[in-house]
Design a protein around this motif. Sequence first.
Motif, PDB file in Angstrom:
ATOM      1  N   ASP A   4       2.533   0.866   1.243  1.00  6.78           N
ATOM      2  CA  ASP A   4       3.726   0.492   0.496  1.00  6.78           C
ATOM      3  C   ASP A   4       3.429  -0.661  -0.464  1.00  6.78           C
ATOM      4  OD1 ASP A   4       3.771  -1.907   1.883  1.00  6.78           O
ATOM      5  OD2 ASP A   4       5.583  -1.468   3.015  1.00  6.78           O
ATOM      6  N   PRO A   5       4.396  -1.048  -1.303  1.00  9.66           N
ATOM      7  CA  PRO A   5       4.153  -2.105  -2.297  1.00  9.66           C
ATOM      8  C   PRO A   5       3.746  -3.453  -1.700  1.00  9.66           C
ATOM      9  CG  PRO A   5       6.111  -0.862  -2.894  1.00  9.66           C
ATOM     10  CD  PRO A   5       5.708  -0.393  -1.528  1.00  9.66           C
ATOM     11  N   LYS A   6       4.032  -3.671  -0.420  1.00  7.04           N
ATOM     12  CA  LYS A   6       3.648  -4.913   0.249  1.00  7.04           C
ATOM     13  C   LYS A   6       2.276  -4.814   0.906  1.00  7.04           C
ATOM     14  CE  LYS A   6       7.203  -7.478  -0.623  1.00  7.04           C
ATOM     15  NZ  LYS A   6       7.075  -8.732  -1.400  1.00  7.04           N
ATOM     16  N   GLY A   7       1.613  -3.678   0.710  1.00  5.86           N
ATOM     17  CA  GLY A   7       0.277  -3.508   1.272  1.00  5.86           C
ATOM     18  C   GLY A   7       0.252  -3.053   2.715  1.00  5.86           C
ATOM     19  N   ARG A   8       1.421  -2.667   3.261  1.00 10.96           N
ATOM     20  CA  ARG A   8       1.471  -2.197   4.646  1.00 10.96           C
ATOM     21  C   ARG A   8       1.039  -0.734   4.713  1.00 10.96           C
ATOM     22  NH1 ARG A   8       7.556  -4.423   5.544  1.00 10.96           N
ATOM     23  NH2 ARG A   8       7.679  -3.455   3.488  1.00 10.96           N
ATOM     24  N   ARG A   9       0.033  -0.444   5.505  1.00 13.47           N
ATOM     25  CA  ARG A   9      -0.483   0.920   5.636  1.00 13.47           C
ATOM     26  C   ARG A   9       0.279   1.641   6.742  1.00 13.47           C
ATOM     27  NH1 ARG A   9      -6.829   1.940   5.933  1.00 13.47           N
ATOM     28  NH2 ARG A   9      -6.544   1.336   3.759  1.00 13.47           N
ATOM     29  N   ILE A  10       0.897   2.747   6.410  1.00 16.34           N
ATOM     30  CA  ILE A  10       1.707   3.506   7.361  1.00 16.34           C
ATOM     31  C   ILE A  10       0.836   4.535   8.075  1.00 16.34           C
ATOM     32  CG2 ILE A  10       3.754   4.928   7.661  1.00 16.34           C
ATOM     33  CD1 ILE A  10       4.235   2.035   6.599  1.00 16.34           C
ATOM     34  N   GLU A  11       0.693   4.358   9.387  1.00 16.51           N
ATOM     35  CA  GLU A  11      -0.131   5.260  10.189  1.00 16.51           C
ATOM     36  C   GLU A  11       0.621   5.815  11.396  1.00 16.51           C
ATOM     37  OE1 GLU A  11      -4.568   3.432   9.552  1.00 16.51           O
ATOM     38  OE2 GLU A  11      -3.328   2.537  11.120  1.00 16.51           O
ATOM     39  N   TYR A  12       1.874   5.427  11.564  1.00 15.22           N
ATOM     40  CA  TYR A  12       2.612   5.686  12.801  1.00 15.22           C
ATOM     41  C   TYR A  12       3.944   6.349  12.447  1.00 15.22           C
ATOM     42  CZ  TYR A  12       4.358   4.251  17.504  1.00 15.22           C
ATOM     43  OH  TYR A  12       4.848   4.199  18.783  1.00 15.22           O
ATOM     44  N   ILE A 300      11.138   2.534  -0.900  1.00 15.54           N
ATOM     45  CA  ILE A 300      12.385   1.886  -0.459  1.00 15.54           C
ATOM     46  C   ILE A 300      12.227   1.130   0.857  1.00 15.54           C
ATOM     47  CG2 ILE A 300      13.793   3.619  -1.659  1.00 15.54           C
ATOM     48  CD1 ILE A 300      14.387   4.872   1.086  1.00 15.54           C
ATOM     49  N   LYS A 301      11.009   1.091   1.408  1.00 15.81           N
ATOM     50  CA  LYS A 301      10.807   0.333   2.650  1.00 15.81           C
ATOM     51  C   LYS A 301      11.185  -1.123   2.396  1.00 15.81           C
ATOM     52  CE  LYS A 301       7.459  -0.283   6.413  1.00 15.81           C
ATOM     53  NZ  LYS A 301       8.354   0.203   7.468  1.00 15.81           N
TER      54      LYS A 301
END
Length: 319
Positions: A4-12, A300-301
């Motif tokens: 996401d734009p904040k650099g959070r990698r979604i793996e879950y 939109i997160k």
Amino acid sequence: MLVDPKGRRIEYLRISITDRCNFRCIYCQSKGPFKFLPHEEILTFEEIESIVRVGVKLGVKVVRLTGGEPLLRKGIVELVARLAKIPGLEDLSLTTNGYFLSELVKPLKEAGLKRINISLDTLSEEKYSELTGGFSLKKVMEGLYLSLSAGFTAVKINSVIIRGFNDEECEELAKLSIELPVEVRFIEFMPVGKNSLWDESRVVPISEIKERVERLGKLLPAEKVGKGPAAVFRFEGAKGKVGFISPLSSHFCGSCNRLRITADGRLRPCLFSDEEINLKDYLRGKKGSLEEAFREALRIKPEIGVKASTQRPMRAIGG
């Protein structure tokens, strides 16, 4: 990859497969009447499998099935078997109240389920009946022991601590981690849905819970199993571990690696935000591809530090 734009990698990815539950837990009940979803509104197994395949293609490594009570969903073993076969999916787990585990734990293990979380907030038969609306703690404990004997090596116990109800049981619950190869996870009471029990004064912060638990002995840092937000410790010589999850007193938004999908196919970027994407529009040809839906969810997160409370009850979100 899903970043996401904040650099959070979604793996879950957490997927609610039903909004129905046999329990009527006091912290899950809304102030008004709750209407269950019509069956035709709930995602089919084929739709769930399609979503997971796209998610895995984009970098999802972990899928957790939730409810309501997921073991109420007819064909749950078949669904587990289908998802377990998806190439690239590293971890498939399930959160349950444990009431039906004794009948299903062995076939779930054979189908490819890797981990089980059991909701268990009290070890008192009387309080358990009060909490759940008249159900038996003994049957849940039977399911817990059968999960261990079936070969599940990462059984976790989720305990929501509520001041004035079960906060005096922190030590007793933590003792399970000494006696059994389980991870007992303490969770702060959260404002989810229009809950009639919710009051900020009932929140026991993790710092206080940890203080109570440490009366049993010194907690040592321990290795985590899975990609959840718990800070994990163990007592010296214990068979299991103790975890602490602090969604209120210490936000873990900055490291959030998950998306949620409701039983009716709404993709939720955040537990505490009611902004959703209707995946059925993408599944049924009204909009673009599922990949585009996932990308929109990243856009939109919410920002780090969300403090809003969701209007949907927990059974409608999937935890």
